[in-house]
Scaffold this active site. Structure first.
Site, PDB file in Angstrom:
ATOM      1  CG  ASP A   1      -1.497  -1.334   1.496  1.00 15.81           C
ATOM      2  OD1 ASP A   1      -1.090  -1.959   2.481  1.00 15.81           O
ATOM      3  OD2 ASP A   1      -2.332  -1.762   0.691  1.00 15.81           O
TER       4      ASP A   1
ATOM      5  CB  SER B   1      -9.037  -6.477   1.825  1.00 18.74           C
ATOM      6  OG  SER B   1      -9.361  -6.940   3.128  1.00 18.74           O
ATOM      7  CB  CYS B   2      -3.612  -5.209   2.444  1.00 22.57           C
ATOM      8  SG  CYS B   2      -3.569  -4.202   0.953  1.00 22.57           S
ATOM      9  CB  VAL B   3      -3.659  -1.074   5.117  1.00 19.48           C
ATOM     10  CG1 VAL B   3      -4.038   0.236   5.798  1.00 19.48           C
ATOM     11  CG2 VAL B   3      -2.885  -1.957   6.077  1.00 19.48           C
TER      12      VAL B   3
END
Length: 480
Positions: free
Chosen positions: A383, A419-421
């Site tokens: 990200d 999903s990540c951040v």
């Protein structure tokens, strides 16, 4: 492959985060009562047992953490499945059970079946069973066991098959490693280095105990650990298979932690500092390295191989020098200090300058490799920092998810949702069906295509809401 390893590494962060404090508690208790391990002091007993609650049950924590982390929607049913799988293997491959099955004494390998590898393996079994069978429909007569209720049942059946496989291959591999260990005993300092290298390299699969039994215990008559403390060894020789771990655990790994902290993204350093700082202190003070090693073992496997190699080099160098130190707990500051009183100790103070050198080497090598290879260690996720400030065009997460799903080519073209951040991480079957213009019409900030079958949608900090809606849409379609 790397995507799955990194997801596994992220899954381990939750159980790993609670280990450093437990290790430090045990280390303090052992320092208070190094000979009795709490038998001579109530405070020591309390601290040791308090730390052992987590350290001795690390495999269970890994089973649950991996099962939840690798599940499609992090559902608690997956955690139950992971625990069920772990309990199944522990019961079926327990030495007493093996002796009941075979009528003969169980192989020593089965005495080491409660390890982190089995925890990770059973966690994966639980997650796979959950992801595959959470929507299973059964005939009306068995309808009560449909859906998520079927997961634990299927998990037991699959784990029994895995247990059968392990019944045959686990002792073969374990015994082979013991034979290998015995074959390098005569090579002196080189053998110490080879042993230390494989000791670290085998930790992810839980088979380092096989080599430990050769060098630290009495399988080959060496019994380095016992003889170092009771004085029955050979001065200048006994302790050579333990001393080389001190520079790595007290200084090397903390140096690696510092490198990971300095290479973390600026806005994520505070989070990285919390985990890495506690794990580094645990490694230095007590010699409990799992919180630190498992924090990068799967996120950046190349670093772990380098760590194993540097450990081997440390053990080789220390074995060549007139330095001998040992441990009853692990190669941390507590046992280093206690080594000065041991009858087989030789110049343990020299481990400090050697350790400082290894601390610098670890820092330089880890920092260079992390930056050069762009390794995704803690705080270095994909990200971008400015993605933290992205605001979606609306808060209608259902509509956004529907638009993204259409742009991906529909549910049938979607194979994985994560999903990540700030990003949706999606796996697809056919990249030609992806309509980026349609996805962008949902008001998202951007689209990234790392590979033919991967799509990352930059959503911002509200990504979890969109991911949940996307999973809900897929679940509704699957149930039909």
């Amino acid at each position: 492959m790397m995507k799955h390893l990194q997801k596994l590494g992220k899954s381990l962060m939750l159980p790993v985060a609670c280990l450093p404090v437990a290790g430090i508690l045990m280390g303090i208790g052992y320092w208070i009562d190094p000979t009795g391990w709490g038998a001579n002091n109530i405070i020591a007993a309390f601290l040791i047992k308090a730390g052992a609650v987590l350290i001795d049950n690390m495999a269970i924590l890994f089973a649950i953490g991996v099962a939840v982390g690798m599940a499609d929607d992090n559902d608690g049913t997956a955690a139950l499945a992971g625990l069920v799988s772990w309990l199944s293997i522990q019961t079926m491959l327990n030495p007493a059970t093996i002796e009941m099955f075979t009528g003969a004494e169980a192989n020593a390998a089965f005495g080491k079946i409660n390890n982190q590898f089995i925890g990770i393996l059973t966690g994966l079994i639980g997650a796979i069973c959950y992801n595959r069978f959470k929507h299973t429909k059964l005939p009306d007569a068995l309808a009560f066991f449909s859906g998520k209720r079927s997961v634990a049942i299927v998990t037991v059946l699959i784990t029994l098959v895995v247990s059968l496989v392990l019944f045959f291959i686990w002792p073969v591999i374990y015994t082979g490693l013991v034979i290998f260990g015995e074959s390098i005993v005569s090579t002196g300092a080189l053998g110490a280095g080879i042993y230390a290298f494989f000791n670290r390299l085998l930790i992810p699969v839980g088979l380092h105990h096989a080599l430990n039994s050769v060098f630290w215990f009495d399988v080959a008559g060496i019994s380095d650990l016992t003889k170092f403390w009771d004085g029955s060894g050979v001065l200048g020789q006994t302790g050579m298979y333990m001393a080389g771990f001190f520079p790595v655990m007290m200084f090397g790994l903390p140096g690696a932690a510092l490198a990971m902290y300095h290479t973390a993204k600026t806005k994520k350093r505070k989070i990285a500092a919390g985990l890495l700082g506690a794990a580094a202190l645990c490694s230095f003070f007590t010699g409990v390295t799992e919180p630190l090693e498992f924090s990068f073992m799967f996120l950046a496997p190349a670093l772990y191989v380098v760590h194993a190699l540097l450990t081997g080099i440390s053990a080789f160098i220390v074995a060549l020098l007139p330095i001998r130190a040992g441990f009853n707990f692990s190669a941390g500051f507590v046992d280093w200090l206690l080594s000065f009183k041991a009858p087989m100790a030789v110049n343990p103070w020299l481990l400090i300058p050697i350790g400082l050198v290894f601390g610098v080497i670890y820092y330089v090598v880890f920092r260079f490799l992390i930056v050069r290879m762009d390794l995704k260690t803690i705080g270095r996720e994909d990200d971008e920092e400015d993605e933290m400030n992205i605001k979606l065009a609306s808060n209608n997460f259902t509509a956004i998810a529907q638009t993204i799903l259409e742009g991906l080519g529909g549910i049938d073209n979607l194979t994985s949702i994560d999903s990540c951040v700030t990003r949706l991480r999606l796996e697809i079957k056919d990249y030609t069906q992806v309509n980026e213009k349609k996805i962008k019409s949902a008001g998202v900030a951007g689209i990234i295509r790392p590979s033919k079958n991967s799509v990352q949608v930059v959503v911002g900090t509200q990504v979890q809401f969109v991911a949940d809606e996307l999973k809900r849409l897929v679940d509704q379609y699957t149930v039909r």
